[in-house]
Enzyme design. Structure first.
Site, PDB file in Angstrom:
ATOM      1  N   HIS A  57       2.997  -7.555  -4.684  1.00  0.00           N
ATOM      2  CA  HIS A  57       3.742  -6.397  -5.213  1.00  0.00           C
ATOM      3  C   HIS A  57       4.931  -6.099  -4.310  1.00  0.00           C
ATOM      4  CE1 HIS A  57       3.845  -2.469  -7.488  1.00  0.00           C
ATOM      5  NE2 HIS A  57       4.715  -2.266  -6.508  1.00  0.00           N
ATOM      6  N   GLU A 213       0.388   6.207  -9.469  1.00  0.00           N
ATOM      7  CA  GLU A 213       0.834   6.277  -8.075  1.00  0.00           C
ATOM      8  C   GLU A 213       1.102   7.743  -7.763  1.00  0.00           C
ATOM      9  OE1 GLU A 213       4.344   4.058  -7.051  1.00  0.00           O
ATOM     10  OE2 GLU A 213       4.065   4.392  -4.903  1.00  0.00           O
ATOM     11  N   TRP A 315      12.295   3.949  -0.107  1.00  0.00           N
ATOM     12  CA  TRP A 315      10.936   4.464   0.023  1.00  0.00           C
ATOM     13  C   TRP A 315      10.326   4.195   1.393  1.00  0.00           C
ATOM     14  CZ3 TRP A 315      12.933   2.032  -4.262  1.00  0.00           C
ATOM     15  CH2 TRP A 315      13.039   2.830  -5.422  1.00  0.00           C
TER      16      TRP A 315
HETATM   17 FE   FE2 Z   1       6.040  -0.567  -6.259  1.00  0.00          FE
END
Ligand code: FE2
Length: 426
Positions: A57, A213, A315
């Protein structure tokens, strides 16, 4: 005549060192003291040989953009998404490609030869799709890059998302993504799961969704995802990424959910570095960890892999794309310190990841492609402890990266000694 013999290598499952013979890019034999002529011989020096690391991922389109146009001051997922939206209008396919190629060089150097990257398809120009399809083609001899059509701004929330996603699939993106927890309501999230899984079923493609998430225990799209997989006959071809809401769910509900996920043969990807930094941000103390229930899902027989998710992007401002760093964090966050549990974490960035991605010809066995990584340590648990140098990285029997073993010169009390910091400590 063999192409190559890698001598004196320790296999992940232990035992005495073996030689690995390579012919026509594939593993011909693994056993002690192989005779025969080879065009090239490498000495593994009694170190560990593994199949390559797999990152299940990742976001190759946003990587290495840290600080552009500004840093994420709150460190939250939502500020990261807002920041990515600020950056997107200025992105060009050329710049995305250049950054992705730089990242892949780091990946290969660390022995990661397979990456599944989500690609944001929210911008109708599809610059990231164009860039990453080129990267995939150019790097194909060295690295398996799988691309997921990812509607980052929502599938139902953004009017153009459906058309953009279908165009990305037409262009050659091979996996259907989604982000149901980012849709406006729980009902629209579930509807997005239904529509996206139907697109995948019609086109014969796998699914990999960012799913739940969030720290909200009532975000329950993984249930919708598992049900859609069963209804559409997609068992074993659907992956739920993140699933962080499972950390916060009631145990009674999870006791029903995990068997449902097992029936659907759902694949699971946790992203420990990102989950531990982004989740629990709204909590006082005690703060939740946020990572999904890795130990329990693996115990139920599900394939649970780990992803790196982000390297120096809106992020996450850190990361070196070392999958051992990911596994190391995963075992700490999941409190998986038993020997078998640590091995599960090593497998989460190697063999389990390969199953999640459906990689063909992966693994240390005769007939498999000779993709091999030699690490400066003796076994997988040492690899997790030390995150040691990758001495050799081979793709189809050819060395594509190598580095000298690490040694330290220590000067104490007027005397200098040289030692191997990766040698067994006990
Ligand atoms: Fe992601």
């Amino acid at each position: 005549m063999l192409d190559l013999i890698l001598r004196n290598a320790r296999l992940p499952d232990g035992g005495d060192p073996v030689d690995v013979a390579v012919k026509d890019g594939r593993i011909a034999e693994l056993r002690p003291e192989i005779d025969g002529q080879a065009a090239e011989t490498l000495d593994a020096g009694g170190h560990l040989v593994t199949p390559p690391f797999v990152d299940s991922h990742f976001h190759m389109d946003s990587t290495l953009t840290y600080g552009r146009p500004r840093v994420n001051e709150s460190g939250t997922l939502l500020e990261g998404i807002a920041l990515w939206a600020e950056l997107k209008p200025d992105l060009t396919a050329e710049a995305i490609k250049a950054r992705a190629l730089r990242l892949c060089r780091l990946s290969i150097a660390r022995g990661t030869l397979a990456v599944r990257s989500h690609v944001d398809v929210s911008d109708g120009r599809l610059p990231a799709v164009e860039a990453l399809l080129e990267v995939k083609r150019e790097l194909a001899p060295h690295l398996d890059l799988q691309l997921v059509a990812f509607p980052q701004d929502g599938f139902l929330r953004l009017p153009a998302a459906r058309a953009n996603l279908l165009r990305a699939l037409d262009l050659g993106v091979g996996v259907v993504g989604g982000i149901p927890h980012f849709e406006r309501t729980l009902a629209e999230g579930a509807e997005s799961v239904r529509q996206l899984c139907e697109i995948a079923a019609e086109r014969g493609l796998p699914v990999d969704m960012h799913c739940d998430e969030t720290d909200d225990p009532n975000s329950r799209h993984v249930e919708s995802l598992a049900c859609a997989a069963r209804r559409l006959g997609l068992e074993g071809r659907v992956t739920g990424s993140h699933l962080t809401s499972m950390h916060s769910m009631d145990d009674a509900y999870v006791a029903k959910l995990i068997p449902l996920m097992a029936e659907a043969e759902l694949k699971v990807v946790a992203n420990p570095l990102i989950n531990i930094t982004l989740q629990g941000r709204h909590d006082g103390y005690p703060k939740r960890r946020g990572m999904t229930r890795v130990k329990e899902l693996a115990a139920a027989g599900l394939d649970v892999a780990f992803g790196h998710d982000c390297v120096m992007d809106p992020w996450y401002g850190l990361g070196s794309h070392d999958m051992l760093e990911v596994a190391h964090m995963g075992l700490h966050v999941g409190q998986m310190t038993g020997r078998a549990e640590m091995r599960t974490c090593f497998d989460a960035v190697t063999t389990t990841g390969a199953r999640v991605l459906g990689l063909e010809g992966y693994g240390l066995a005769p007939g498999r492609r000779a993709d091999l990584v030699v690490l400066q340590c003796r076994d997988p648990i040492e690899a997790l402890r030390l995150r040691p140098p990758r001495l050799f990285v081979l793709r189809a029997g050819k060395v594509i990266a190598r580095c000298a073993p690490q040694r330290v010169e220590l000067s104490l009390g007027g005397e200098t000694e040289s030692f191997d910091p990766c040698a067994p400590a006990v």
